[in-house]
Design an enzyme around this catalytic site. Structure first.
Site, PDB file in Angstrom:
ATOM      1  N   ASP A 104       0.929  -1.210  -0.263  1.00 32.04           N
ATOM      2  CA  ASP A 104      -0.036  -0.039   0.077  1.00 32.04           C
ATOM      3  C   ASP A 104       0.886   1.309  -0.171  1.00 32.04           C
ATOM      4  O   ASP A 104       2.023   1.163   0.476  1.00 32.04           O
ATOM      5  CB  ASP A 104      -0.901   0.091   1.274  1.00 32.04           C
ATOM      6  CG  ASP A 104      -1.653  -1.298   1.265  1.00 32.04           C
ATOM      7  OD1 ASP A 104      -2.208  -1.862   0.375  1.00 32.04           O
ATOM      8  OD2 ASP A 104      -2.263  -1.426   2.303  1.00 32.04           O
TER       9      ASP A 104
HETATM   10  N1  URA Z   1      -1.161  -6.039   3.976  1.00 35.55           N
HETATM   11  C1  URA Z   1      -1.549  -4.734   3.827  1.00 35.55           C
HETATM   12  O1  URA Z   1      -2.660  -4.387   4.598  1.00 35.55           O
HETATM   13  N2  URA Z   1      -0.935  -3.604   3.345  1.00 35.55           N
HETATM   14  C2  URA Z   1       0.224  -3.962   2.592  1.00 35.55           C
HETATM   15  O2  URA Z   1       0.719  -2.928   2.003  1.00 35.55           O
HETATM   16  C3  URA Z   1       0.538  -5.262   2.836  1.00 35.55           C
HETATM   17  C4  URA Z   1       0.042  -6.230   3.434  1.00 35.55           C
END
Ligand code: URA
Length: 233
Positions: A104
């Site tokens: 993310d």
């Molecule tokens: N899980 C999440 O919620 N976000 C990420 O960036 C990676 C794993």
């Protein structure tokens, strides 16, 4: 790609020598001896010659310490992308460079990039179940019941299939290390939400045996070592 072509492109052997090696049972594909020189290798296959893993020459394998605010994409009109953190010459030379396992925008830490589609397929393949470890800052102290739920499997919002058992290591009351072997959308944040907590900050520390190099500043990258490349699959 045909097996003999793959061997001759990824090792010092000529096409003729590659065929000989295949006939001599020196080549395995996904753990099985293959003797058919013209058989096509499936995506993500692991090819060994005399026990040594082969990769197509010229392939690139990088790790990047992703800073917050950068998106795991090649192009994005609104936000800076992980690829834009790399030198322009590197991008020009390596047109197939792609991100393996997105993070993310607000997640920091280990991001892998490669030109090798077979390798990235193995990293992401549910069959291989490559474990990924995250350092997770929580909004409230972790409860025993939350640890138990994460270690057993939780039901995510809009997803009826329970998550696979995760490993939890409590570092502080509001700081844990979580290891998962799946890669569902926003998985860590959704797991913590389902287990009654909330993720304040998320940082990926490792994928399989590849650990984020502690000498890499946020935004910096380096090539993977041969050992790191071979550790996948
Ligand atoms: N899980 C999440 O919620 N976000 C990420 O960036 C990676 C794993």
């Amino acid at each position: 790609m045909r097996l003999d072509q793959f061997i001759s492109t990824s090792s010092p052997l000529s096409r003729k020598e590659a065929r000989r090696a295949i006939h001599a049972s020196s080549v395995t594909v996904n753990g099985e001896v293959w003797k058919d020189t013209g058989k096509h290798i499936p995506a993500g296959a692991q090819v060994l010659l005399n026990g040594k893993q082969l990769a197509l020459q010229g392939e690139r394998y990088l790790m990047l310490n992703k800073p917050a605010g950068v998106v795991s994409a090649t192009l994005d009109s609104e936000h800076p992308t992980a690829l834009e953190l790399l030198p322009a010459e590197l991008i020009e030379l390596t047109r197939n460079l792609h991100i393996v396992g997105r993070l993310d925008a607000d997640t920091t830490g280990l991001l892998l990039l490669t030109t090798d589609g077979q390798w990235s397929h193995r990293v992401a393949s549910p069959r291989v179940e490559c474990p990924k470890t995250y350092r997770v800052n929580l909004s409230t102290p972790i409860l025993e019941s939350t640890i138990e739920a994460l270690e057993t499997g939780v039901i995510l919002h809009h997803d009826p299939k329970p998550t696979k058992p995760a490993q939890v290591k409590v570092l502080e009351q509001q700081l844990i290390e979580l290891t998962i072997s799946e890669g569902r959308y926003h998985q860590v944040k959704r797991m913590l939400a389902a287990a009654g907590n909330h993720v304040e900050a998320l940082h990926r520390q490792s994928i399989g045996d590849i650990m984020l190099d502690p000498t890499l500043e946020p935004g910096a990258y380096r090539e993977l070592t041969e050992q790191e490349i071979a550790s996948i699959g």
